[in-house]
Design an enzyme around this catalytic site. Structure first.
Site, short mmCIF file in Angstrom:
data_model
loop_
_atom_site.label_atom_id
_atom_site.label_comp_id
_atom_site.label_asym_id
_atom_site.label_seq_id
_atom_site.Cartn_x
_atom_site.Cartn_y
_atom_site.Cartn_z
N SER A 13 -51.33 -7.70 9.68
CA SER A 13 -52.65 -7.41 9.12
C SER A 13 -52.58 -7.40 7.59
O SER A 13 -53.40 -8.02 6.91
CB SER A 13 -53.13 -6.06 9.67
N ASP A 30 -58.17 -11.22 10.86
CA ASP A 30 -57.89 -9.81 10.55
C ASP A 30 -59.19 -8.99 10.57
O ASP A 30 -59.18 -7.82 10.93
CB ASP A 30 -57.20 -9.67 9.19
N ARG A 44 -58.47 -2.75 16.37
CA ARG A 44 -57.35 -1.80 16.38
C ARG A 44 -57.86 -0.40 16.05
O ARG A 44 -57.41 0.59 16.63
CB ARG A 44 -56.27 -2.22 15.39
N LYS A 94 -53.74 -10.91 5.06
CA LYS A 94 -54.72 -10.85 3.96
C LYS A 94 -54.08 -11.23 2.63
O LYS A 94 -54.63 -11.97 1.84
CB LYS A 94 -55.26 -9.42 3.80
N1 URA Z 1 -53.64 -1.83 5.92
C1 URA Z 1 -54.01 -2.98 6.55
O1 URA Z 1 -54.58 -3.87 5.93
N2 URA Z 1 -53.71 -3.13 7.85
C2 URA Z 1 -53.05 -2.19 8.56
O2 URA Z 1 -52.80 -2.41 9.72
C3 URA Z 1 -52.67 -1.00 7.91
C4 URA Z 1 -52.98 -0.84 6.58
#
Ligand code: URA
Length: 467
Positions: free
Chosen positions: A200, A178, A185, A204
């Site tokens: 994403s 990520d 991104r 996490k």
């Molecule tokens: N928060 C994140 O961690 N990832 C995203 O893609 C959007 C918001």
């Protein structure tokens, strides 16, 4: 928006060697990648074996074609498993976190983490940096002198043991995929995809070993997915994917038709949060206070410390009034190397240039293009143009009027804090385009419009994919 096709124009027998170029072409042409293929791309992102240009091409193909449910689930689990994982077992408490899909002035993490921790819940929070037009929790926290976000797992655990809450970044070993894909991104216009957002966020969150997760899914002009039906789909996708992976989840659909609270930037967002934790209330911060208490109420409920979210809200409100949440937040900052004296130093906030923007006409603030306002904030110096650049801790915009407020021509509508005088003009011009003043007041928008539990999320997804 919701892809359902499972055709595979370039399918290969399982076990055959994989090549990134084949996977990019397959996704580009509308095919579906299986778990092995997604795992190959994610581990290539994490260990650097796939070049960034190929990852960017695959992200754009995924953005354009969309990810079906199975691809989203595979991407989420591969992201979670791309590095080390945290186990909250030794904390002896239920581990619950909150994550937002991204907004402008969205600083609830600084309130909900200490509120829930002060009520007996462990909050191991892995966060992100600025993404697109939205600010990043980590960039904001790094405005505190000395504050460290890249902790080892042992340090993370030690802060959690001591304070009940800790907020850290992805690292080369913690959710490394990520870390790479998130930054990519941000630079390649591939943020606004339900599947990529889901993987994403949950990559996490699941790596933090959470028992439960509260999702704040934004809707309205400042959300990545602005239309209610798209944000509802994202809420259902997040809840169902988290629950399938074994983490209890609930999503609240919340208003992002204007910045949350009055400050949007780095240090100024922390200062607004600490004012609230100190019991200082301001009309422009009431939405932030209310949403934080609602989210913390759910965290406290899911963490087993209140029988209902409403009783959780009451416990959170008590922790706000008695100063225990403030004590927890300051203890966490100090445990991560930060100097809390900055919050009592009136001279600490030193922007390079300041400009008050007066209202250009009289009337009611009717609509705001909050995405444009987010870009205005980023262009003060609060966000980055290139990956890895430092951000200006003191840059940002303070908004002086909320939607629905009556304003007179010449009255201050916002104050811009920029890195240099040359960076004032663009945000000022954006403000004038993005804030509309009308003769009649606008309709009110609810702060929380829907709540998605597992059952609601699954029913919603079934309906969405059968359409
Ligand atoms: N928060 C994140 O961690 N990832 C995203 O893609 C959007 C918001």
């Amino acid at each position: 928006m919701i892809p359902t096709s499972a055709s595979a124009p370039h399918s290969k027998p399982s076990g055959a060697p994989l090549h990134t170029i084949d996977l990019i072409r397959k996704k580009r042409d509308g095919g579906t990648l299986d778990g092995r293929e997604i795992g190959f791309l994610v581990s290539g992102a994490a260990d650097g074996s796939i070049p960034l240009e190929q990852l960017a091409a695959w992200l754009m193909a995924a953005w354009l074609r969309g990810l079906i449910l199975d691809e989203t689930r595979a991407l989420t689990l591969a992201t979670r498993d791309s590095g080390e994982k945290f186990s909250p077992a030794r904390l002896g408490k239920t581990a619950v976190d909150k994550h937002s899909t991204g907004g402008v002035g969205d600083k609830t993490s600084f309130l909900v983490a200490p509120l829930a921790a002060a009520c007996g819940v462990a909050v191991p929070m892995i966060s992100g940096r600025a993404l697109g037009h939205t600010g990043g929790t980590l960039d904001k926290l790094e405005a505190i002198p000395g504050f460290r976000t890249a902790l080892t797992l042992d340090e993370f655990e030690a802060v959690l043991m001591k304070c009940g809450a800790s907020i850290v970044s992805q690292t080369p070993t913690l959710v490394p995929a990520d870390r790479v894909l998130y930054a990519l991104r941000d630079r390649t216009g591939t943020v606004e995809s339900p599947g990529l957002i889901c993987a994403s966020i949950l990559g996490k969150k699941l790596a933090a070993g959470l028992d439960a997760l509260v999702l704040d899914v934004k809707t309205g002009s400042g959300a990545f997915l602005r239309k209610p039906e798209d944000s509802e789909y994202l809420a259902a996708l997040l809840v169902s994917t988290a629950e399938t992976a074994g983490t209890r989840a609930v999503a609240l659909l919340t208003d992002m038709s204007q910045p949350l609270g009055h400050a949007a930037g780095n240090w100024i967002e922390l200062a607004e949060s600490v004012d609230l934790l100190r019991g200082k209330r301001a009309p422009q911060s009431e939405d932030l206070r209310e949403l934080s208490l609602i989210l913390a109420g759910w965290m406290i409920h899911l963490g087993g410390q209140a029988a209902t979210p409403e009783l959780g809200y009451a416990r959170a409100e008590a922790a706000l009034s008695d100063g225990s949440a403030l004590g927890t937040f300051f203890a966490m900052i100090e445990a991560q190397g930060g100097d809390t004296r900055a919050f009592s130093d009136p001279n600490f906030h030193k922007p390079g240039a300041t400009q008050v923007v007066p209202a250009w006409e009289s009337g009611f603030i009717s609509t705001m293009d909050t995405t444009a306002l987010g870009w205005a904030v980023q262009r003060t110096g609060a966000g980055r143009e290139k990956a890895g650049e430092p951000v200006d801790p003191h840059a940002g915009i303070d908004f002086h009027a909320r939607r629905g407020a009556r304003i007179e021509k010449g009255q201050p509508i916002a104050t811009i804090y920029a890195t240099t005088p040359a960076l004032l003009a663009e945000p000022a011009a954006i403000l004038e385009q993005a804030i509309h003043i009308s003769r009649t007041p606008p309709q009110e928008v609810p702060l929380v419009s829907r709540i998605f539990t597992r059952e609601i999320a699954e029913a919603h997804l079934r309906k969405a994919v059968s359409r």
